[in-house]
Design a protein around this motif. Structure first.
Motif, short mmCIF file in Angstrom:
data_model
loop_
_atom_site.label_atom_id
_atom_site.label_comp_id
_atom_site.label_asym_id
_atom_site.label_seq_id
_atom_site.Cartn_x
_atom_site.Cartn_y
_atom_site.Cartn_z
N LYS A 27 1.40 1.78 -3.81
CA LYS A 27 0.10 2.45 -3.95
C LYS A 27 -0.93 1.54 -4.62
O LYS A 27 -1.74 1.98 -5.44
N MET A 28 -0.83 0.26 -4.28
CA MET A 28 -1.72 -0.73 -4.86
C MET A 28 -2.63 -1.29 -3.78
O MET A 28 -2.16 -1.61 -2.69
N VAL A 29 -3.90 -1.46 -4.12
CA VAL A 29 -4.82 -2.15 -3.22
C VAL A 29 -4.77 -3.65 -3.55
O VAL A 29 -5.09 -4.05 -4.67
N GLY A 64 -7.49 -8.04 -5.46
CA GLY A 64 -7.50 -6.79 -4.70
C GLY A 64 -8.82 -6.57 -3.99
O GLY A 64 -9.15 -5.43 -3.65
N ASN A 65 -9.55 -7.65 -3.74
CA ASN A 65 -10.86 -7.48 -3.11
C ASN A 65 -10.78 -7.57 -1.60
O ASN A 65 -10.73 -8.64 -1.01
N TYR A 79 0.84 -1.20 0.00
CA TYR A 79 0.00 0.00 0.00
C TYR A 79 0.87 1.25 0.00
O TYR A 79 0.64 2.18 -0.77
#
Lengths: 396, 396
Positions: A339-341, A381-382, A335
């Motif tokens: 910057k990735m979910v 990414g859920n 994160y």
């Protein structure tokens, strides 16, 4: 699911055949590089840090790793599962007599509260097939709504696997719907494996053109990827994928067959969720798991068909497992630094690269100073964003 | 900061000149598309939804929008601010006598607790220049550590702007360091504007080649981007950027000068943080703001130099503002649908596209059924992930 007699042989060619079908329905998800995390993965930890871990007393390994992330969290429905679902329904549609027998109207059914539910619902809708999804009553409303949002008929059950399977069987009996399991079927494995083909191709093009996937010259640690003299000169040396039921791991292993790319599986160790690792080491598949690991997509035992590829054919070179604490630490890094979910399950391969001294020693020994170009699959990414803070703080 | 006499004229050519410098130090950040959010932006809201808003009584607008996101959250240090910082230090290094006078050792100074602090620290380190960063004592440890991590000398102050400026002046007096302000200087504006050039180029190539930035054929709503007959046929029709001090907004406006691409600014309305919008409408710049909007990067009043571009030269075609609730709703959508970590300030342009009926009516009127290709700048991704859940739930 199509009858087993109709499936293609479990080989790289069959993954390529599946890709020809699947690519028209799914995103060719991006592959991204990350300087900071590659440097971190290439920095030995300290003896003190190891003190508190299962690697106490070891000399910290000195691997050189260039990380390439396959972003299936940016896939449709937010996870790789759509690949297998689309391919499974394609094969089902081709099964002699299925369409004529009213197959579309009878529909398909599965029990899942996770990504497979949404994947099957979407693939069914786009193929004009009815979908029945059995979900535990305690599923969070967001997941129920998302599944209904794809037009599926949601049916509730109790939350044990026995209760879920009983309801599923009832649906099959009443509607004639075909069961589409989440991982334990060759068609699902071949479908998921298509991400492995893309990853190989994307990294190879990137290295050959000296341009990273964002269109900028390869630099920093990645500059060395173009100057390798051994290993897979112009591409990946290895891939790590998460392993729950093993559909993706076995599919990706098939996609690498004969390429020289080594494939590894990554599992959470919490409450014995590392069944595939334990089975791989003992020589016998472990058929049940009961774990509440934070990596909720990986709470299932590895399936029979995946096992034949992972273990019996030895297309997977090794299994590694990490703690829930390591998974959450990794998730926070993703994160903050990328910057990735991503969902916890998606972080398990990177956690292996960062924290598993067994894996890190292996890389040091096999790759030396030249290092490895390592593919890592961000499988999904859920995650409930409202609960993210608590999750990262380790409050389950 | 270099003397104003040394700055290039505020024009598109100067932004291009700045880009030649800046591109060697920063990422050419990706531009991404998103089907779901474009469809959402192109769906009229209901009369009932408008009832509770400042647009009560209106007929919902029917804009057609294809969204293109410039991901500066994936930029170095996690925000666009490095562009201005690198360009400012380049210009400073070229100032006659600065180097000879021991400029590198005297260093640079700024007061900031946010992205500008880290940007300046990084740019200074890579140029071998000392950096002093004045931060409020109450800054969160993660930000202090990050700034120190780039090798900067962190000096604490009280948290009012008077206290911060006093400490900064003291540093200048004691060390001879040059002040590098966060936005109110032509060099900063030209540096930030470089993201506008890249965005234009990336979207144009994508549309011309019929391939989205991830390398897949343009499809769904984006297919229409290649078949426009009016507007900017082969590229963006408009860009919205966040507006705090206005450095980025004015820079991007300069980057679009003469291209036919309209540029708009987006602000939070909470507690009067929409100073630029109010100034734009009244004809006079508002020099002070005191707002605790959740969009913490946009709590500053627009600067004098940016204002000359935004308002006096009318290179910005309009200003729009949204509520904190709309910003947080948008942020949740970005996490869930795009799997991107963005800070609240970065969500303000998308919130305008989704919720501002003034903007949406404008698009409907100007673009009709053909719609607009709209660039939106995700300005940064630096958010305390531990607090994300609370933030999204609206608990400040």
């Amino acid at each position: 699911m199509a009858a087993l007699s109709t499936t293609l042989p479990l080989s790289r060619d069959s993954v390529c055949a599946a890709h020809k079908v699947v690519k028209n329905h799914v995103h060719r998800t991006p592959v991204v590089t990350n300087q900071t995390l590659s440097e971190l993965a290439s920095t030995p930890t300290t003896v003190e840090n190891l003190e508190k871990t299962r690697f106490a007393g070891r000399t910290p390994a000195k691997p050189v790793l260039r990380l390439w992330f396959k972003c299936e969290n940016l896939q449709r429905i937010g996870a790789f599962k759509v690949r297998g679902a689309f391919y499974a329904l394609h094969k089902l549609s081709e099964e002699p007599g299925w369409l004529e027998g009213g197959g579309k109207e009878k529909g398909v059914v599965t029990h899942s509260s996770g990504n497979h539910a949404q994947a099957l619902a979407l693939a069914a809708r786009e193929n004009g097939i009815k979908a029945h999804i059995v979900m535990p009553e305690i599923s969070i409303p967001a997941k129920i709504n998302a599944t209904r949002g794809y037009g599926a008929n949601v049916i509730f059950s109790g939350s044990t696997s026995v209760e879920r399977e009983a309801v599923t069987e009832k649906v099959v009996a009443e509607t004639g719907a075909r069961l589409v399991p989440p991982y334990d079927h060759p068609d699902i494995m071949l479908g998921q494996g298509t991400l492995g083909l893309e990853l190989q191709d994307q990294v190879e093009s990137s290295i050959a053109s000296h341009v990273n996937p964002a269109g900028q010259a390869l630099r920093g640690v990645y500059a060395a990827a173009a100057n390798k003299t051994k290993g897979n000169k112009e591409g990946l040396d290895a891939i790590i994928t998460p392993c729950g039921g093993g559909g993706m791991l076995s599919g990706v292993a098939l996609s690498c067959e004969g390429t020289g790319i080594k494939v590894f599986g990554a599992e959470p160790s919490y409450q014995g969720a590392d069944d595939a690792k334990r089975g791989y080491e003992s020589g016998e598949r472990i058929p049940t798991v009961s774990s509440l690991t934070v990596a909720d997509g990986l709470r299932t035992p590895v399936g029979v068909h995946p096992w034949s590829v992972i273990f019996e054919r030895r297309l997977v070179s090794g299994m590694f497992s990490v703690t829930d604490e390591e998974i959450l630490k990794t998730m926070k890094l993703v994160y903050e630094r990328m910057k990735m979910v991503v969902e916890p399950s998606a972080c398990v391969p990177l956690a292996v690269a960062l924290f598993d001294e067994d894996f890190r020693s292996l890389v040091e020994k096999e790759a030396g100073e030249e290092g490895w170009d390592l593919g890592l699959v961000f499988s999904g990414g859920n995650v409930a964003v409202d609960a993210l803070g608590k999750l990262i703080a380790g409050e389950k």
